[in-house]
Design a protein around this motif. Sequence first.
Motif, PDB file in Angstrom:
ATOM      1  N   GLY A 187      47.679  91.532  85.671  1.00 42.22           N
ATOM      2  CA  GLY A 187      48.446  92.683  86.112  1.00 42.22           C
ATOM      3  C   GLY A 187      49.823  92.799  85.504  1.00 42.22           C
ATOM      4  N   THR A 188      50.467  91.680  85.182  1.00 40.11           N
ATOM      5  CA  THR A 188      51.857  91.751  84.735  1.00 40.11           C
ATOM      6  C   THR A 188      52.109  91.057  83.403  1.00 40.11           C
ATOM      7  OG1 THR A 188      52.419  89.733  85.959  1.00 40.11           O
ATOM      8  CG2 THR A 188      52.684  91.826  87.119  1.00 40.11           C
ATOM      9  N   TRP A 189      51.067  90.624  82.702  1.00 37.90           N
ATOM     10  CA  TRP A 189      51.350  89.918  81.453  1.00 37.90           C
ATOM     11  C   TRP A 189      51.830  90.881  80.370  1.00 37.90           C
ATOM     12  CZ3 TRP A 189      45.574  88.330  81.049  1.00 37.90           C
ATOM     13  CH2 TRP A 189      44.838  89.273  80.352  1.00 37.90           C
ATOM     14  N   SER A 190      52.521  90.308  79.384  1.00 41.89           N
ATOM     15  CA  SER A 190      52.988  91.064  78.229  1.00 41.89           C
ATOM     16  C   SER A 190      53.195  90.084  77.087  1.00 41.89           C
ATOM     17  CB  SER A 190      54.304  91.791  78.544  1.00 41.89           C
ATOM     18  OG  SER A 190      54.844  92.381  77.369  1.00 41.89           O
ATOM     19  N   TRP A 191      52.406  90.258  76.002  1.00 41.70           N
ATOM     20  CA  TRP A 191      52.560  89.416  74.821  1.00 41.70           C
ATOM     21  C   TRP A 191      52.652  90.315  73.591  1.00 41.70           C
ATOM     22  CZ3 TRP A 191      49.080  87.507  78.622  1.00 41.70           C
ATOM     23  CH2 TRP A 191      49.466  86.299  79.210  1.00 41.70           C
ATOM     24  N   PRO A 192      53.837  90.634  73.155  1.00 39.80           N
ATOM     25  CA  PRO A 192      53.982  91.573  72.032  1.00 39.80           C
ATOM     26  C   PRO A 192      53.626  90.985  70.670  1.00 39.80           C
ATOM     27  CG  PRO A 192      56.136  90.815  72.785  1.00 39.80           C
ATOM     28  CD  PRO A 192      55.141  90.286  73.763  1.00 39.80           C
ATOM     29  N   VAL A 193      53.396  89.667  70.608  1.00 41.60           N
ATOM     30  CA  VAL A 193      53.067  89.015  69.337  1.00 41.60           C
ATOM     31  C   VAL A 193      51.729  88.312  69.467  1.00 41.60           C
ATOM     32  CG1 VAL A 193      53.727  87.235  67.674  1.00 41.60           C
ATOM     33  CG2 VAL A 193      55.491  88.677  68.728  1.00 41.60           C
ATOM     34  N   THR A 194      50.830  88.556  68.503  1.00 40.36           N
ATOM     35  CA  THR A 194      49.548  87.856  68.440  1.00 40.36           C
ATOM     36  C   THR A 194      49.427  87.146  67.103  1.00 40.36           C
ATOM     37  OG1 THR A 194      48.438  89.435  69.895  1.00 40.36           O
ATOM     38  CG2 THR A 194      47.035  88.102  68.454  1.00 40.36           C
ATOM     39  N   LEU A 195      49.039  85.882  67.154  1.00 41.17           N
ATOM     40  CA  LEU A 195      48.759  85.109  65.940  1.00 41.17           C
ATOM     41  C   LEU A 195      47.253  84.930  65.823  1.00 41.17           C
ATOM     42  CD1 LEU A 195      51.498  82.312  66.132  1.00 41.17           C
ATOM     43  CD2 LEU A 195      51.658  84.613  65.160  1.00 41.17           C
ATOM     44  N   ASN A 196      46.658  85.415  64.740  1.00 43.09           N
ATOM     45  CA  ASN A 196      45.237  85.203  64.463  1.00 43.09           C
ATOM     46  C   ASN A 196      45.091  83.878  63.739  1.00 43.09           C
ATOM     47  OD1 ASN A 196      44.150  87.555  65.573  1.00 43.09           O
ATOM     48  ND2 ASN A 196      44.623  88.756  63.740  1.00 43.09           N
ATOM     49  N   ILE A 197      44.615  82.857  64.458  1.00 44.19           N
ATOM     50  CA  ILE A 197      44.623  81.510  63.899  1.00 44.19           C
ATOM     51  C   ILE A 197      43.308  81.142  63.217  1.00 44.19           C
ATOM     52  CG2 ILE A 197      46.317  80.688  65.555  1.00 44.19           C
ATOM     53  CD1 ILE A 197      43.972  79.351  67.053  1.00 44.19           C
ATOM     54  N   SER A 198      42.262  81.962  63.410  1.00 37.97           N
ATOM     55  CA  SER A 198      40.950  81.648  62.841  1.00 37.97           C
ATOM     56  C   SER A 198      40.512  80.278  63.320  1.00 37.97           C
ATOM     57  CB  SER A 198      40.999  81.733  61.311  1.00 37.97           C
ATOM     58  OG  SER A 198      39.718  81.534  60.770  1.00 37.97           O
ATOM     59  N   GLY A 199      40.377  79.290  62.410  1.00 37.38           N
ATOM     60  CA  GLY A 199      39.890  77.981  62.811  1.00 37.38           C
ATOM     61  C   GLY A 199      40.882  76.863  62.598  1.00 37.38           C
ATOM     62  N   ASN A 200      42.162  77.185  62.480  1.00 41.17           N
ATOM     63  CA  ASN A 200      43.150  76.132  62.208  1.00 41.17           C
ATOM     64  C   ASN A 200      44.125  75.970  63.364  1.00 41.17           C
ATOM     65  OD1 ASN A 200      44.070  78.775  60.509  1.00 41.17           O
ATOM     66  ND2 ASN A 200      45.822  77.851  61.544  1.00 41.17           N
ATOM     67  N   SER A 201      44.910  74.897  63.308  1.00 42.92           N
ATOM     68  CA  SER A 201      45.978  74.705  64.274  1.00 42.92           C
ATOM     69  C   SER A 201      47.078  75.726  64.017  1.00 42.92           C
ATOM     70  CB  SER A 201      46.556  73.296  64.165  1.00 42.92           C
ATOM     71  OG  SER A 201      45.568  72.320  64.429  1.00 42.92           O
ATOM     72  N   ALA A 202      47.908  75.954  65.058  1.00 41.47           N
ATOM     73  CA  ALA A 202      49.017  76.889  64.910  1.00 41.47           C
ATOM     74  C   ALA A 202      50.352  76.175  64.772  1.00 41.47           C
ATOM     75  CB  ALA A 202      49.058  77.841  66.093  1.00 41.47           C
ATOM     76  N   PHE A 203      50.580  75.144  65.615  1.00 39.49           N
ATOM     77  CA  PHE A 203      51.858  74.430  65.586  1.00 39.49           C
ATOM     78  C   PHE A 203      51.620  72.938  65.760  1.00 39.49           C
ATOM     79  CE2 PHE A 203      53.029  78.671  67.141  1.00 39.49           C
ATOM     80  CZ  PHE A 203      54.069  78.985  66.281  1.00 39.49           C
ATOM     81  N   ILE A 204      52.452  72.150  65.081  1.00 40.57           N
ATOM     82  CA  ILE A 204      52.504  70.701  65.264  1.00 40.57           C
ATOM     83  C   ILE A 204      53.941  70.333  65.603  1.00 40.57           C
ATOM     84  CG2 ILE A 204      52.234  68.442  64.180  1.00 40.57           C
ATOM     85  CD1 ILE A 204      50.110  69.703  62.364  1.00 40.57           C
ATOM     86  N   VAL A 205      54.152  69.734  66.771  1.00 40.92           N
ATOM     87  CA  VAL A 205      55.484  69.319  67.196  1.00 40.92           C
ATOM     88  C   VAL A 205      55.697  67.879  66.757  1.00 40.92           C
ATOM     89  CG1 VAL A 205      56.996  68.939  69.170  1.00 40.92           C
ATOM     90  CG2 VAL A 205      55.468  70.923  69.129  1.00 40.92           C
ATOM     91  N   ASN A 206      56.728  67.650  65.973  1.00 38.05           N
ATOM     92  CA  ASN A 206      56.909  66.320  65.387  1.00 38.05           C
ATOM     93  C   ASN A 206      58.391  66.059  65.141  1.00 38.05           C
ATOM     94  OD1 ASN A 206      56.171  63.829  64.381  1.00 38.05           O
ATOM     95  ND2 ASN A 206      55.831  64.573  62.304  1.00 38.05           N
ATOM     96  N   SER A 207      59.160  66.029  66.226  1.00 36.28           N
ATOM     97  CA  SER A 207      60.591  65.766  66.112  1.00 36.28           C
ATOM     98  C   SER A 207      60.871  64.281  66.340  1.00 36.28           C
ATOM     99  CB  SER A 207      61.371  66.592  67.127  1.00 36.28           C
ATOM    100  OG  SER A 207      62.737  66.233  67.100  1.00 36.28           O
ATOM    101  N   PRO A 208      61.703  63.668  65.513  1.00 34.20           N
ATOM    102  CA  PRO A 208      61.968  62.229  65.668  1.00 34.20           C
ATOM    103  C   PRO A 208      62.970  61.900  66.756  1.00 34.20           C
ATOM    104  CG  PRO A 208      63.211  63.096  63.815  1.00 34.20           C
ATOM    105  CD  PRO A 208      62.363  64.237  64.321  1.00 34.20           C
ATOM    106  N   SER A 209      63.618  62.893  67.350  1.00 35.19           N
ATOM    107  CA  SER A 209      64.715  62.626  68.276  1.00 35.19           C
ATOM    108  C   SER A 209      64.303  62.869  69.716  1.00 35.19           C
ATOM    109  CB  SER A 209      65.918  63.513  67.945  1.00 35.19           C
ATOM    110  OG  SER A 209      66.917  63.384  68.951  1.00 35.19           O
ATOM    111  N   SER A 210      64.533  61.872  70.584  1.00 27.43           N
ATOM    112  CA  SER A 210      64.257  62.049  72.004  1.00 27.43           C
ATOM    113  C   SER A 210      65.298  62.928  72.672  1.00 27.43           C
ATOM    114  CB  SER A 210      64.188  60.692  72.707  1.00 27.43           C
ATOM    115  OG  SER A 210      65.412  60.010  72.573  1.00 27.43           O
ATOM    116  N   GLY A 211      66.381  63.279  71.959  1.00 27.00           N
ATOM    117  CA  GLY A 211      67.361  64.207  72.489  1.00 27.00           C
ATOM    118  C   GLY A 211      66.983  65.657  72.285  1.00 27.00           C
TER     119      GLY A 211
END
Length: 563
Positions: free
Chosen positions: A208-232
């Motif tokens: 009823g209330t969602w709104s997503w103005p951006v869509t990423l068509n990822i097909s069969g691959n990953s979209a994001f990998i989070v890999n920051s070395p800092s715990s801060g």
Amino acid sequence: MDGRKSRLKNLLFFAASLSLLSAVCGGDSGGNAAFGPPPPLIRFYATPGSGEIRLTWSRPPEDADQAEVLVLRTTGAYAASHGDAGAFAAYSGTGTSFTDSTAAEGTLHYYSKFTRDSSGSWSDDVVEGVTAANTAWSSVEYLCGTDDLDNSCTPSGLATLIGSAGVSETIRIARGTHDWGSAVTVNKRVVISGGGSCPDCGDPDPSGTWSWPVTLNISGNSAFIVNSPSSGDLVRITGLSFDGNGPGFDYTDGLTTGIITEATANRSRYRFDNLRFSESGQWISTFRTNGNEAYGVIDHVYLYNSADGGNPRFLHNTGHGGDRGDTDWRRPTYWGSENFVFVEDSTLFYEVPNTSTGPLCNDQQGGGRAVFRYNYLYNCSGGNHGTESGWPARSGVAMEYYGNEFFWSAPGNKLFTGLLLRGGSLYLHDNTFTNFQSMLKMWNNRAYGDSPGSSPPGGTPPYDGPGPPTGYPLIDQVGRGRAAGVGLAQTQPQAPNRVHIWNNSVVNTGGGGGCPNQGDSSELSICDPAYVARGREYEYSSGGSAAPAAYTPYPYPHPLTIP
């Protein structure tokens, strides 16, 4: 959202917020003090704020002899020891948090923590250090692409902006639909935003209330990998819609088996929120954590999967990076603390009920720890692997499930269980289960011949206990917790860590779940009662009497969701 769930949220928020970010509550049931020396302080975080840096850490609840915690601040490198003459003593005391308001603005600071016992002996190993600059979230915003121009933002274009963006800045993906042919690595404290929102996610029908103005068509691959070395750091991915199935699921291939993936070396906390996933794949994983060096929260997510058959996962959650969970099994559980992956206020909707196995809202092993709270889970179940079932990876350590609604849409062909526990421990309370053969099934496969290493079927030392029955307690079995040492052969003697089940509601639930229901509850299915006994491995009550006395749920909503 029904009134019962809303009232439960309010009560838990009130109780838990009294100790927000200042204490770690609870401990392993049965206690761990007799099972080896206590581990050092863990989960050391530095969070930049406006003119200050907030430091938080966790202490082992069973360690009664920590007379002082000392946090030293330096620039250029970590302090060498507690007596480093060139370091500034930012904090000294017995607490679990401190706000440093004297740190120079714009300077990268190095924080090291040390502990002293009552005899005056210091632990001078820099067990964990963190770095942070004195800066709040920036108002600077970069734009990837051109609004309302499809395919104007590309993975390579976003990667370039991440490289040039400063700490705490935001990169907004332009309105529209963009083809996403490769994963983008996020390796610093930034926000990746599509501007979307789902305030009523967690309800049965959040459309009823969602709104997503951006869509990423990822097909069969990953979209994001989070890999920051800092715990801060705190990485946030928010407000995006994803179309496509992501890569095929693989237990061993950590970096290509999630639409959003936490890399093994990642140390930053994270928030993944207000996201939508539209999938039709049968063997995919939406989120994949590959090493809980850092924990975070997944909230306000709507997943819709239309696949007929297969066994897709929403979250595949493993433990400490690089050692298959050995280190996580040496740590206390820290019930009710931040030391879990949190999934809250989300709707996971699998259209077609797969009665053979069922999609998994959470598939956990290798020392993983997860909390699911206040979610609507339609045609999916949760589970914790045993050490034998994912060898060489160990079992998941612990799960907390509360305030969720589990609903199976085929009342005439009920799924065998809502949750399957094959190792480790679980706190299960204040949930509703509808149309399952059992609310919870507990099953130690190792009792029937599956074995780690060269240990014979049935379990024997050094991996397992001396019995009786043969091999009791089995390595990492249901109702066990902290190991005596790091490594499979160093596990025994292993501390008890009871499963606690209380105050849940069931509708049309019963029928065995593949193993006999227990006399104390038609909602529990236990395959090996000689190894899993009430009062020893688990406590059960239909009301609140089985709740552990020292347990308080972690503050709700998760502190990382609060700006």
